[in-house]
Design a protein around this motif. Sequence first.
Motif, short mmCIF file in Angstrom:
data_model
loop_
_atom_site.label_atom_id
_atom_site.label_comp_id
_atom_site.label_asym_id
_atom_site.label_seq_id
_atom_site.Cartn_x
_atom_site.Cartn_y
_atom_site.Cartn_z
N TYR A 118 0.81 -1.21 0.00
CA TYR A 118 0.00 0.00 0.00
C TYR A 118 0.85 1.26 0.00
CZ TYR A 118 -4.28 -2.62 0.39
OH TYR A 118 -5.33 -3.45 0.13
N GLU A 119 2.15 1.13 0.28
CA GLU A 119 3.06 2.27 0.18
C GLU A 119 3.49 2.49 -1.27
OE1 GLU A 119 4.00 -0.32 2.54
OE2 GLU A 119 2.74 0.73 3.99
N GLY A 120 3.12 1.58 -2.17
CA GLY A 120 3.44 1.71 -3.58
C GLY A 120 4.68 0.96 -4.02
N HIS A 121 5.30 0.20 -3.13
CA HIS A 121 6.50 -0.56 -3.49
C HIS A 121 6.09 -1.89 -4.12
CE1 HIS A 121 8.77 2.28 -1.12
NE2 HIS A 121 8.01 2.03 -0.07
N GLU A 122 6.78 -2.23 -5.22
CA GLU A 122 6.51 -3.51 -5.85
C GLU A 122 7.06 -4.63 -4.99
OE1 GLU A 122 8.40 -5.49 -9.57
OE2 GLU A 122 6.77 -4.19 -10.28
N ILE A 123 6.20 -5.58 -4.67
CA ILE A 123 6.62 -6.73 -3.87
C ILE A 123 7.14 -7.83 -4.78
CG2 ILE A 123 5.87 -8.49 -2.24
CD1 ILE A 123 3.59 -6.53 -1.46
N LEU A 124 6.38 -8.12 -5.84
CA LEU A 124 6.72 -9.21 -6.74
C LEU A 124 6.00 -8.99 -8.06
CD1 LEU A 124 8.26 -11.96 -6.75
CD2 LEU A 124 6.13 -13.02 -6.04
N SER A 125 6.64 -9.37 -9.16
CA SER A 125 6.02 -9.25 -10.47
C SER A 125 6.41 -10.49 -11.30
CB SER A 125 6.51 -7.98 -11.17
OG SER A 125 5.85 -7.82 -12.40
N VAL A 126 5.41 -11.03 -12.02
CA VAL A 126 5.63 -12.25 -12.80
C VAL A 126 5.01 -12.06 -14.18
CG1 VAL A 126 5.07 -14.71 -12.94
CG2 VAL A 126 5.62 -13.69 -10.74
N GLU A 127 5.73 -12.51 -15.21
CA GLU A 127 5.17 -12.56 -16.55
C GLU A 127 4.54 -13.93 -16.75
OE1 GLU A 127 8.19 -11.69 -19.41
OE2 GLU A 127 8.19 -9.56 -18.94
N VAL A 128 3.35 -13.95 -17.34
CA VAL A 128 2.62 -15.20 -17.56
C VAL A 128 2.38 -15.35 -19.06
CG1 VAL A 128 0.50 -16.45 -17.05
CG2 VAL A 128 1.46 -14.91 -15.35
N TYR A 129 2.61 -16.54 -19.57
CA TYR A 129 2.37 -16.84 -20.97
C TYR A 129 1.39 -17.99 -21.08
CZ TYR A 129 6.51 -14.04 -21.95
OH TYR A 129 7.41 -13.01 -22.04
N TRP A 130 0.57 -17.97 -22.14
CA TRP A 130 -0.35 -19.07 -22.42
C TRP A 130 -0.45 -19.23 -23.93
CZ3 TRP A 130 -1.64 -14.35 -20.49
CH2 TRP A 130 -2.42 -13.52 -21.32
N GLN A 131 -0.86 -20.41 -24.34
CA GLN A 131 -0.94 -20.70 -25.76
C GLN A 131 -2.21 -20.12 -26.35
OE1 GLN A 131 -0.60 -24.84 -26.61
NE2 GLN A 131 -0.63 -24.56 -28.82
N THR A 132 -2.06 -19.47 -27.49
CA THR A 132 -3.21 -18.96 -28.24
C THR A 132 -3.26 -19.68 -29.58
OG1 THR A 132 -1.94 -17.19 -29.29
CG2 THR A 132 -3.00 -16.66 -27.19
N SER A 133 -4.38 -19.54 -30.26
CA SER A 133 -4.43 -20.14 -31.61
C SER A 133 -3.62 -19.25 -32.55
CB SER A 133 -5.88 -20.25 -32.07
OG SER A 133 -6.45 -18.97 -32.21
N LEU A 134 -3.15 -19.82 -33.62
CA LEU A 134 -2.29 -19.08 -34.53
C LEU A 134 -3.04 -18.07 -35.38
CD1 LEU A 134 0.14 -21.91 -35.64
CD2 LEU A 134 0.54 -20.07 -34.00
N ASN A 135 -4.38 -18.09 -35.37
CA ASN A 135 -5.14 -17.12 -36.15
C ASN A 135 -5.43 -15.85 -35.35
OD1 ASN A 135 -7.14 -17.90 -34.42
ND2 ASN A 135 -8.45 -18.83 -35.98
N GLY A 136 -4.81 -15.68 -34.21
CA GLY A 136 -4.93 -14.43 -33.45
C GLY A 136 -5.88 -14.50 -32.27
N GLY A 137 -6.76 -15.50 -32.24
CA GLY A 137 -7.68 -15.63 -31.11
C GLY A 137 -7.06 -16.45 -30.00
#
Length: 140
Positions: free
Chosen positions: A117-136
Amino acid sequence: MKSKAPLALIEILIMILIFALASALCMNIFLWSEKQSEAVELKGRAAEEIQTAAECLKYRNGDFEQAAADSGGDWIVHQSGETEIWVRDREDMTVSMEKSPSDTEGLGRAEISAFSYEGHEILSVEVYWQTSLNGGEAGE
């Protein structure tokens, strides 16, 4: 003959001073260790919140609305230009999910972060998931 009482009194005063300084040092160390312990505990809770959100987001193939419902449903959506930021307030932190452009075709990407709540970043994670190759998203 002179009395040795004043010398004994000075020795006792010096010992009291040494013990007072040692106890002050110990108190500082105990306070520091308590702060460190609280920070580690907060980071652990942040990791748990982020992991839950990430697993729900990956399970739902990047559908933020369904992922938010799966992970507790008390998320609030904020519009920042064309970007949607999903925010969840907890008792001691704020967790946010933001979809990001992926550099790899067929993968969706989001960043999930926890802030104090003081505005300091505690932790950050990038998440990836598979999408269809037609953009959806996969599964559509």
